[in-house]
Design an enzyme around this catalytic site. Structure first.
Site, short mmCIF file in Angstrom:
data_model
loop_
_atom_site.label_atom_id
_atom_site.label_comp_id
_atom_site.label_asym_id
_atom_site.label_seq_id
_atom_site.Cartn_x
_atom_site.Cartn_y
_atom_site.Cartn_z
N LYS A 1 -7.88 14.20 4.88
CA LYS A 1 -7.06 12.86 4.80
C LYS A 1 -6.11 13.11 5.81
O LYS A 1 -5.86 14.06 6.60
CB LYS A 1 -6.30 12.69 3.61
N ARG A 2 -5.52 11.80 6.39
CA ARG A 2 -4.43 12.06 7.26
C ARG A 2 -3.29 13.14 7.04
O ARG A 2 -3.17 13.28 5.80
CB ARG A 2 -3.61 10.46 7.23
N THR B 1 -8.19 6.89 -1.74
CA THR B 1 -9.41 6.28 -1.74
C THR B 1 -10.49 7.58 -1.52
O THR B 1 -11.62 7.40 -2.09
CB THR B 1 -9.91 5.19 -1.07
N LYS C 1 1.35 14.32 1.31
CA LYS C 1 0.08 14.82 1.04
C LYS C 1 0.02 16.28 0.57
O LYS C 1 -1.32 16.75 0.34
CB LYS C 1 -0.98 14.31 2.02
N HIS D 1 0.78 -1.11 -0.10
CA HIS D 1 0.03 -0.22 0.02
C HIS D 1 0.75 1.42 -0.21
O HIS D 1 0.11 2.31 0.37
CB HIS D 1 -0.87 0.06 1.28
N LYS E 1 -14.34 8.81 -3.23
CA LYS E 1 -15.42 9.10 -2.48
C LYS E 1 -16.05 10.73 -2.95
O LYS E 1 -17.28 10.90 -2.76
CB LYS E 1 -15.05 9.07 -0.99
#
Ligand code: 26W
Length: 818
Positions: free
Chosen positions: A546-547, A656, A552, A358, A660
């Site tokens: 998100k985290r 992911t 990111k 992952h 969404k």
């Protein structure tokens, strides 16, 4: 509508439960008590299917998937079960008749937060899809006493609060002491030789705990299938005999008690970052060993006490490297307990184990110091050692003159056990989670393994369940879709493309916008209640949830907000043109991740200044959502318009959340990373806002090490102003040095490399893309069309598709007939 669901009967059950549980009549109970009473009634309703499903497994002798994962981020159960048994409306009515509001009752449930982020939520989506499609599967994990911490924001800083999620019990779980088994740690290995000269190994002087499973139902949508999520609790071994105890036994008993208490105490709140704590290795062995022991016992029970045919009837999917001990532990059980020889055992193991990667983030790849590993799991270690010895021999035969191959591929190397390599060697399948990710694994991270076993490698692009993220999260849009194209999309998401027949129908587009607006109002209320901030529902809702992680690039987002704010204040033309926007950011930072926590502080400090500056007339607002989790995610996705997917290209395996957002009609503003690539492929580049370096460009700069942020700093005045504001007290008047670390991270070389996330490099291109979103937004119908197209084209991203692909290419499961 569920034909088997009887509203009157349900009401009677609920009333009975109120008495049974609380000695109250239904009109006296609190919402929380009502939640318990309702949950119990629903559990009663599904329990027959739960029993029948497991009977069917056995009768039909279907192949069983064991999905091993340290994390299952299921979110609340009640609402999802009601949706999946198609009794939501009836229950809502029934509760209204009892003067209760279903939404309020659902809100009483604590989110079981047994996961960090993407990996854990993916596991939950997969279970939903497996049960809906009708396949036999167990989710296997840990029943953490404390799940993911709750996040509180105090003075702009993240504070971690323990998540005591079991405080009021967990109404859906069932304790199964009859499946308890023992898991042993430490000790020494002794070998005895039998008359045939075969060696037998056993442990002595070990510590052990009992693993006790708790089963949670996983209800398929309209399928009558109820699978099981089995999470393991630890209890001390109860062989403490009071008559015969001496000091030694007493101390031992206490030790075992503590071991049991500690092992399942807490979920490590790290996402994509290894910490190397011994307790985590204990957790891994604990749930892996317990899972394998029961899988073997269960198989033998229904196959005349033998393991013959085992490899054709089970598959163990390892969710990242966390359950990699499956490989050596299964070897141990087969050899030491079931008396198989090495070769037979290895043949079985390598036919039943499969591994999903992952992440390519090097700091996330699990490695354990050999001495720690050997001390904690001496017998398992000796097996790993033998696996490695044989594998290294094989490397030497294949590449006789290439020492580097051993350095690159050996499982034991440099004093460490490399878990990913152990997983690959012991598995028949290795997969990445998006096309780009798998390609990068094959070309770079796992290149040597790909060369050795090209056939082992698969790509399984991630997916999400539309049942939770549309049907439950966005009932208005669900109805909109179903009214137009029927309800097949609920179990066959590609059908949603039929909605494209309405893409030029003005009434539908306006209705689509109206629904988004209603959902925005729901989020406005949530923000008012939780943040005490008033946001304009007519502004663009631009969202990154998100985290928190440097790759990111939440930092790029907030720097850009600072940049826009400056322009709003200094550039009247820009001000006039600027479409009001609300930036919504949410996510947890690992408790020990200082840089990420400072980014949260920066976001909140910037928000404070901007939200209180009357001179910009509310054109810009910034909201940090506290305690982002599955339950508030549902509200957020439904209300979003711009989806921020801005990771440094090549770093995000898939994402992911991006899916969404897409499902709910938000347009992607993102880099060509992870599954964004495939999302853009589905909607077309003209319906997405793509910016920044490609993964090839990023990797090329990494190779050449030629990125110099100072070049950008010195020639871009406006961007430099933003960076200077990090260190001149603009956002931290009491401590101008507060954000110095962040400033340095963007400009200064660390270990010979400047900012490895290329924030400044992608900055201007990000700004341009962001400005394009407002141009598109201005024309309401153009925007509506673009937004609705996201929903129409998201068919590929259902976890039903992902799971079907795993089944075709890797798991080869048989459908259960009910
Ligand atoms: C050992 C510490 C640790 C903990 C968690 C290392 C790695 C992890 C996870 C693998 C991190 C994770 O959740 N990865 C995410 O997995 C999602 C599902 O495949 C992807 O969509 C995300 O891109 C990926 O970051």
């Amino acid at each position: 509508m569920n034909a088997d669901f009887n509203k009157e009967l349900f009401k009677r059950e609920v009333k009975e439960n109120c008495k049974r549980l609380f000695r109250k009549t239904y009109d006296e109970v609190s919402n929380r008590e009502m939640f318990q009473a309702v949950s119990l009634a629903i559990k009663e309703f599904i329990v027959d299917d739960w029993i029948l499903t497991h009977r069917a497994y056995e009768k039909q002798d279907v192949k069983i998937l064991y999905y091993l994962s340290m994390e299952f981020l299921t979110g609340r159960a009640l609402g999802n079960i009601l949706i999946n048994i198609c009794a939501n409306e009836e229950v809502k009515e029934a509760l209204e008749e009892l003067n209760f509001d279903l939404n309020a009752i659902e809100d009483e449930e604590r989110d079981p937060a047994l996961g960090n982020g993407g990996l854990g939520r993916l596991a939950a989506c997969f279970l939903d899809s497996l049960a809906t499609l009708g396949y036999g599967a167990y989710g296997c994990g840990i029943r953490y006493r404390f799940g993911m911490f709750a996040q509180r924001i105090q003075d702009g800083y993240q504070r971690e609060v323990p998540d005591d999620w079991l405080k009021y019990g967990n109404p859906f779980e069932i304790r199964r002491p009859e499946y308890a088994c023992e898991v042993k740690f430490g000790g020494t290995v002794t070998a005895t030789v039998d008359e045939k000269g075969r060696e037998h190994y056993s442990l002595k002087d070990y510590n052990s705990v009992m693993a006790i499973p708790y089963d949670m139902p996983v209800v398929g949508y309209d399928s009558n299938i109820v699978n099981t999520l089995r999470i393991w609790d630890a209890e001390p071994i109860n062989n403490f005999n009071l008559d015969s105890f001496d000091r030694g036994d007493y101390a031992k008993a206490i030790e075992q008690e503590n071991l049991a208490k500690n092992i399942v105490e807490v979920l490590y709140p790290n996402d994509n970052h290894r910490v190397g704590k011994e307790l985590r290795l204990k957790q891994q062995y604990f749930f892996v060993s317990a899972t394998l022991q029961t899988a073997i016992a269960k198989y033998k029970e229904s196959h005349n006490g033998t393991l013959e045919g085992f490899a054709d009837k089970v598959v163990f999917q390892m969710n990242d490297t966390h359950p990699t001990l499956t490989v050596p532990e299964l070897m141990r059980l087969l050899m030491d307990e079931e008396k198989y020889e090495w070769d037979e055992a290895w043949d079985i193991v390598t036919r039943v184990c499969a591994y999903t990667n992952h992440t390519i983030m090097s700091e996330a790849l699990e490695k354990w110091p050999i001495d720690l590993f050997e001390q904690l799991l001496p017998r398992v270690y000796s097996i790993v050692n033998e696996i490695n010895r044989r594998f290294v021999l094989r490397i030497k035969t294949l590449y006789p003159n290439d020492e580097s191959k051993i350095a690159n591929m050996a499982i034991l190397y440099d004093g460490q056990v490399r878990m990913a390599y152990l997983a690959i060697v012991g598995s028949f399948s290795v997969n990445g989670v998006a096309r780009l990710h798998t390609e990068i694994l094959k070309a770079r991270e796992l290149k040597d393994f790909y060369e050795m076993w090209p056939g082992k490698f698969h790509n399984m692009t991630n997916g999400i369940t539309q049942r939770r993220f549309m049907l439950h999260a966005n009932p208005r849009l669900s109805d909109f879709i179903t009214e137009r194209i029927g309800k097949e999309w609920i179990t066959d998401l590609p059908q949603i493309r039929k909605l494209e027949d309405y893409i030029d129908d003005e009434d539908s587009l306006r209705e689509f916008l109206r629904i988004k607006y209603e959902n925005k109002l729901r989020l406005v209320r949530y923000i008012r209640e939780h943040n005490n901030i008033e946001v304009d529902p007519l502004s663009i809702f631009d969202v990154q949830v998100k985290r928190l992680h440097e790759y990111k690039r939440q930092l790029m987002n907030i720097l850009h907000i600072m940049y826009v704010y400056n322009k709003l204040k200094n550039d009247t033309e820009f001000f006039r043109n600027y479409y009001p926007r609300t930036y919504i950011i949410g996510g947890k930072a690992a408790a020990g991740y200082e840089r990420a926590k400072m980014t949260i502080k920066l976001i909140n400090s910037v928000a404070d200044v901007i939200n209180n500056d009357a001179s910009i007339h509310g054109k810009l607002k910034v909201v940090f959502i506290e305690d982002y989790r599955v339950s508030n995610a549902e509200i957020i996705f439904a209300a979003s318009e711009v989806s921020e997917q801005i990771s440094t290209a090549s770093r995000e395996a898939s994402g992911t959340g991006n899916m969404k957002f897409m499902l709910n009609g938000a347009v992607t503003l993102g880099t060509m990373d992870g599954a964004n690539v495939e999302i853009v492929e589905e909607v077309g580049e003209e319906n997405a806002f793509v910016f920044g370096m490609s993964s090839e460009e990023v990797m090329e700069h990494e190779r050449l090490n030629d990125y110099n942020p100072m070049d950008i700093f010195s020639c871009n005045d406006e961007l430099r102003d933003v960076l200077m504001q990090l260190i001149n007290g603009t956002y931290s008047p009491d401590d101008p040095e507060l954000f110095r670390g962040i400033y340095n991270s963007l400009l200064t070389n660390f270990s010979g490399r400047p900012d490895t996330y290329f924030v400044l490099k992608d900055f201007m291109s990000y700004h341009e893309a962001s400005m394009k979103t407002q141009d598109a937004y201005r024309d309401r119908l153009t925007w509506a069309r673009m937004a609705m197209l996201q929903t129409c084209r998201c068919g590929k991203f259902s976890s039903d598709r992902t799971v079907s692909q795993y089944i075709d290419e890797i798991w080869h499961l048989d459908k259960i007939r009910i």
